[in-house]
Design an enzyme around this catalytic site. Sequence first.
Site, PDB file in Angstrom:
ATOM      1  N   GLU A   1     -52.304  70.985 -87.246  1.00  0.00           N
ATOM      2  CA  GLU A   1     -50.857  70.889 -87.054  1.00  0.00           C
ATOM      3  C   GLU A   1     -50.496  69.453 -86.707  1.00  0.00           C
ATOM      4  OE1 GLU A   1     -47.265  70.833 -87.069  1.00  0.00           O
ATOM      5  OE2 GLU A   1     -47.989  72.894 -87.409  1.00  0.00           O
TER       6      GLU A   1
ATOM      7  N   GLY B   1     -46.385  76.092 -83.763  1.00  0.00           N
ATOM      8  CA  GLY B   1     -45.323  77.039 -84.056  1.00  0.00           C
ATOM      9  C   GLY B   1     -44.455  76.613 -85.214  1.00  0.00           C
TER      10      GLY B   1
ATOM     11  N   LYS C   1     -31.094  80.803 -83.070  1.00  0.00           N
ATOM     12  CA  LYS C   1     -30.654  82.129 -82.634  1.00  0.00           C
ATOM     13  C   LYS C   1     -30.291  82.135 -81.152  1.00  0.00           C
ATOM     14  CE  LYS C   1     -31.305  83.114 -86.779  1.00  0.00           C
ATOM     15  NZ  LYS C   1     -31.609  81.744 -87.195  1.00  0.00           N
TER      16      LYS C   1
ATOM     17  N   GLY D   1     -24.217  77.815 -97.162  1.00  0.00           N
ATOM     18  CA  GLY D   1     -25.272  78.823 -97.165  1.00  0.00           C
ATOM     19  C   GLY D   1     -25.513  79.338 -95.759  1.00  0.00           C
ATOM     20  N   TYR D   2     -26.646  80.049 -95.575  1.00  0.00           N
ATOM     21  CA  TYR D   2     -26.837  80.728 -94.292  1.00  0.00           C
ATOM     22  C   TYR D   2     -26.972  79.761 -93.119  1.00  0.00           C
ATOM     23  CZ  TYR D   2     -31.937  79.941 -94.460  1.00  0.00           C
ATOM     24  OH  TYR D   2     -33.194  79.370 -94.480  1.00  0.00           O
ATOM     25  N   ILE D   3     -27.631  78.608 -93.316  1.00  0.00           N
ATOM     26  CA  ILE D   3     -27.780  77.665 -92.208  1.00  0.00           C
ATOM     27  C   ILE D   3     -26.434  77.054 -91.845  1.00  0.00           C
ATOM     28  CG2 ILE D   3     -28.864  75.533 -91.430  1.00  0.00           C
ATOM     29  CD1 ILE D   3     -31.242  76.180 -93.236  1.00  0.00           C
TER      30      ILE D   3
ATOM     31  N   ARG E   1     -33.688  73.281 -98.387  1.00  0.00           N
ATOM     32  CA  ARG E   1     -34.896  72.725 -97.793  1.00  0.00           C
ATOM     33  C   ARG E   1     -35.880  72.305 -98.885  1.00  0.00           C
ATOM     34  NH1 ARG E   1     -35.040  73.200 -92.470  1.00  0.00           N
ATOM     35  NH2 ARG E   1     -37.281  72.832 -92.423  1.00  0.00           N
TER      36      ARG E   1
ATOM     37  N   ALA F   1     -39.116  82.948 -92.665  1.00  0.00           N
ATOM     38  CA  ALA F   1     -40.302  83.097 -91.824  1.00  0.00           C
ATOM     39  C   ALA F   1     -41.015  84.411 -92.095  1.00  0.00           C
ATOM     40  CB  ALA F   1     -39.901  82.996 -90.349  1.00  0.00           C
TER      41      ALA F   1
ATOM     42  N   HIS G   1     -27.383 109.648 -81.211  1.00  0.00           N
ATOM     43  CA  HIS G   1     -25.936 109.465 -81.089  1.00  0.00           C
ATOM     44  C   HIS G   1     -25.594 109.042 -79.665  1.00  0.00           C
ATOM     45  CE1 HIS G   1     -21.648 110.213 -81.690  1.00  0.00           C
ATOM     46  NE2 HIS G   1     -21.655 110.832 -80.511  1.00  0.00           N
TER      47      HIS G   1
END
Length: 457
Positions: free
Chosen positions: A39, A44, A56, A175-177, A264, A313, A437
């Site tokens: 890495e 991560g 998030k 877009g989503y980002i 990306r 992810a 319920h």
Amino acid sequence: MNIANETKEFDVLVIGSGPGGYTAAKRAAEAGLRVAVAERERIGGVCTNVGCIPSKVLISEAHRFEIGGRSNLDFAEVQAFKDAVVQKQSGGVGFLLKNKYTETFRGEARLISDHEAIIDQGGTSTRIRFEHCILATGSRPIELPAFPFGGRILSSTEALGLQQVPESLIVIGGGYIGIELGQTFAKFGSKVTILEGGDQILPGFEAELTRPVAKKLQENQVDIFTGAIAERVEQQPDRVTVHFKENGNPRQATAQYVLVTVGRRPNTDGNLGLDRAGVKLAERGLIPVDEQGRTNVPHIFAIGDIVAGPALAHKAYYEAKVAVEALTHHHAKVDYRALPLVVFSDPEVASVGWSETDARARGTEVVTGRASYAINGRALALRAAEGFVKIVAEKETERIIGAQIVGAEASNLIAELALAIEMSATLEDIALTIHAHPTLGEIVMEAAEAAIAKRRK
């Protein structure tokens, strides 16, 4: 000239410790293989440190701020909480990689042959000999030539690290980002403008799913321009002006910052050394793989953002599992039928499998069922009555082949429908499952019942 301080041998070398990389390492170690993980940045990967997790946290904190009446915002405390969550998650990944079968190397790995790599560790280096290699190097934000990152031009990485809420923000890319971060800062109090080149925000989702999101963005005082192509930028010490065309008409917008979220780029360039290992590249820097994740060099696998498909992810997690099963001589292959797509907007959007449009385009006769949040007791209690669940099934067999949700907790509700597709469940399987319920899950059941009623008329 490749000179290493020492040489070590492993069964598997995993390059990258993001969701795909650490999952692959964990699964390979559980199979008793000796695993090396390389890495070059933070354990991560992007998702944990500057992507899924921190975004998030900010999204959730912005929502709490909004429902709390938009008073007493301590953004420094919000950022401190975000950093604590990231640190905990990164530490958890590090803990997963600490076992007798796995060794983690903090440095940049470069392949020097199809069975060897050098890991540069800032003054020292280690030569790794491996039987198998799993490439999980992830991706980075695309930088537009006319909008180079720096100063007041931000990528998602810099936006997540802002220490103060911007007074104003222009987002290039709907877009989503772009939608997630734009809406988040709007809730915190920024004046946000979104420029989207297509004819709707969240391209790729059906228009009926995006309309409730657009409505909420308007309530958040967000200006949305579709058919908008950003052309150039002027930076001043305290502001930035974006010149763009809206459906061919010249326009401009000024704000404190510009956030560029146009996609990306896979991390397959630089010093990775794919050519020295004989691994082929395709267009846009992606690596072609077979249904097990194998590259053209059979013992070298590629997973996650560097292979075709959405940069998600959970897709990387899944591909990691398949790759490890394959290299341990088990039969496994990818099947993306039940791959969910989620946008953590307000309201949330989620989709899995085929849409009604997709199915009809493929010549499949379908039946659909739709149920609204508007009469669901739990949704009303949450003050989240906007949205619906739609289920798509083969008409003849009633087998579920797709679903779309827009509304509160769509990201969680979609799992039931992904499972339904994975196990070839029918509408009746969902309708006859007893749902507690009052819960939002009842909307899924009611959508299945609506499809059954339509089919059997």
